[in-house]
Design a protein around this motif. Sequence first.
Motif, PDB file in Angstrom:
ATOM      1  N   SER A  10     -70.082 -90.674  36.798  1.00 24.37           N
ATOM      2  CA  SER A  10     -69.944 -90.866  35.351  1.00 24.37           C
ATOM      3  C   SER A  10     -68.624 -91.562  35.024  1.00 24.37           C
ATOM      4  O   SER A  10     -68.581 -92.468  34.181  1.00 24.37           O
ATOM      5  N   ASN A  11     -67.543 -91.146  35.687  1.00 24.72           N
ATOM      6  CA  ASN A  11     -66.256 -91.801  35.464  1.00 24.72           C
ATOM      7  C   ASN A  11     -66.301 -93.260  35.919  1.00 24.72           C
ATOM      8  O   ASN A  11     -65.751 -94.144  35.255  1.00 24.72           O
ATOM      9  N   VAL A  13     -68.935 -95.221  36.039  1.00 23.59           N
ATOM     10  CA  VAL A  13     -69.757 -95.963  35.089  1.00 23.59           C
ATOM     11  C   VAL A  13     -68.973 -96.246  33.809  1.00 23.59           C
ATOM     12  O   VAL A  13     -69.003 -97.364  33.276  1.00 23.59           O
ATOM     13  N   THR A  14     -68.267 -95.240  33.314  1.00 28.15           N
ATOM     14  CA  THR A  14     -67.443 -95.434  32.121  1.00 28.15           C
ATOM     15  C   THR A  14     -66.413 -96.534  32.349  1.00 28.15           C
ATOM     16  O   THR A  14     -66.242 -97.434  31.520  1.00 28.15           O
ATOM     17  N   HIS A  17     -67.898-100.049  32.457  1.00 21.15           N
ATOM     18  CA  HIS A  17     -68.455-100.508  31.173  1.00 21.15           C
ATOM     19  C   HIS A  17     -67.363-100.848  30.173  1.00 21.15           C
ATOM     20  O   HIS A  17     -67.521-101.751  29.343  1.00 21.15           O
ATOM     21  N   THR A 152     -74.507 -99.975  31.492  1.00 23.73           N
ATOM     22  CA  THR A 152     -74.394 -99.628  30.080  1.00 23.73           C
ATOM     23  C   THR A 152     -75.413 -98.562  29.684  1.00 23.73           C
ATOM     24  O   THR A 152     -75.093 -97.636  28.931  1.00 23.73           O
ATOM     25  N   ARG A 155     -74.098 -95.312  30.913  1.00 29.94           N
ATOM     26  CA  ARG A 155     -72.950 -94.879  30.120  1.00 29.94           C
ATOM     27  C   ARG A 155     -73.368 -94.321  28.770  1.00 29.94           C
ATOM     28  O   ARG A 155     -72.900 -93.269  28.331  1.00 29.94           O
ATOM     29  N   GLU A 156     -74.298 -95.014  28.110  1.00 28.51           N
ATOM     30  CA  GLU A 156     -74.752 -94.536  26.802  1.00 28.51           C
ATOM     31  C   GLU A 156     -75.572 -93.260  26.937  1.00 28.51           C
ATOM     32  O   GLU A 156     -75.555 -92.420  26.032  1.00 28.51           O
ATOM     33  N   ARG A 158     -74.994 -90.798  29.039  1.00 30.29           N
ATOM     34  CA  ARG A 158     -74.018 -89.700  29.073  1.00 30.29           C
ATOM     35  C   ARG A 158     -73.409 -89.493  27.694  1.00 30.29           C
ATOM     36  O   ARG A 158     -73.199 -88.357  27.260  1.00 30.29           O
ATOM     37  N   CYS A 240     -76.310 -84.361  32.630  1.00 33.76           N
ATOM     38  CA  CYS A 240     -76.448 -85.636  33.333  1.00 33.76           C
ATOM     39  C   CYS A 240     -76.918 -85.486  34.772  1.00 33.76           C
ATOM     40  O   CYS A 240     -77.246 -86.491  35.411  1.00 33.76           O
ATOM     41  N   ASP A 280     -64.175 -90.518  28.241  1.00 31.14           N
ATOM     42  CA  ASP A 280     -64.550 -91.783  27.626  1.00 31.14           C
ATOM     43  C   ASP A 280     -63.907 -92.018  26.276  1.00 31.14           C
ATOM     44  O   ASP A 280     -64.192 -91.320  25.305  1.00 31.14           O
TER      45      ASP A 280
END
Length: 285
Positions: A10-11, A13-14, A17, A152, A155-156, A158, A240, A280
Amino acid sequence: MHLDAVRHVSNAVTDAHLFTYLVPETAEEAAAFGVTDRGPAYLAFRSAAMGEVPWQVVAAAFYNFSPRAVRAMTGVWQAAPPARWQAARFRAAGRAMRRVGVDLTDAQLAEARSLIDPVVAGADHAGKVLAAANAAVALPPDPLVALWQQITVAREWRGDAHLVVLADNGLGPCDCLVLHTATGRLPTALARATRQWDDKEWSAATARLVARGWLGPDAEITDTGRAARERVETETDEHCAALWAPIGAAGARRFASLIAPITDAFTAAGTFRGLRGQPDPVDGG
């Protein structure tokens, strides 16, 4: 699915993006439509996947922006329809990645897509408005930008899940920002300038958090508040876990390593200015 793997990917991906909101290419593309104010441009680019919705719908999806901040986007769909904003967003992403030297080989791109594509295809989008909208956007022909669009969606997803957790924990749109800034992970000046909650609203949210024992009388975060903030992140990770289940923990970690060159290139270019690795700043909650 191990939650540490969920947090790790998750980190990643953030981070991969985030550059789109910070690079000059995005501002240049918006200026070509006659929109030079960063706030409305941000709102238009990020919400374009939903189509020509009124600002009230954007406010609902974005959660922690004040209505006055989102109302400022009135007129962006007259400057250009959402499809053109989306195409411009892709152009900006591609231009920016090539400017800073993002260098993924064809084999790396193919492997990354082999991991993220089943994640996106298998995602349950119930209650995930921005993720669903982005999943419905046709992927561009540029392989690097197509990968970024799949990033993206994740990211969205999450972000959408995070909003559910905030609501479950009784953290309203302004309250979540006050708590986040109290951790020191999101600059208060940035949160106030972009979300535009006024002094009265900010003070009322602070008072509510003090009453819960999450902030002290001086508005400093308490141990209870810090634990509550971490609980929000952990519960978001739990949501997630289902998203990344199609590729498992090993696949999630491998995907994170494959997209790391995107973040590395923008970090080397000085784009993030200390934001990398933080919760984020786009969600801000």
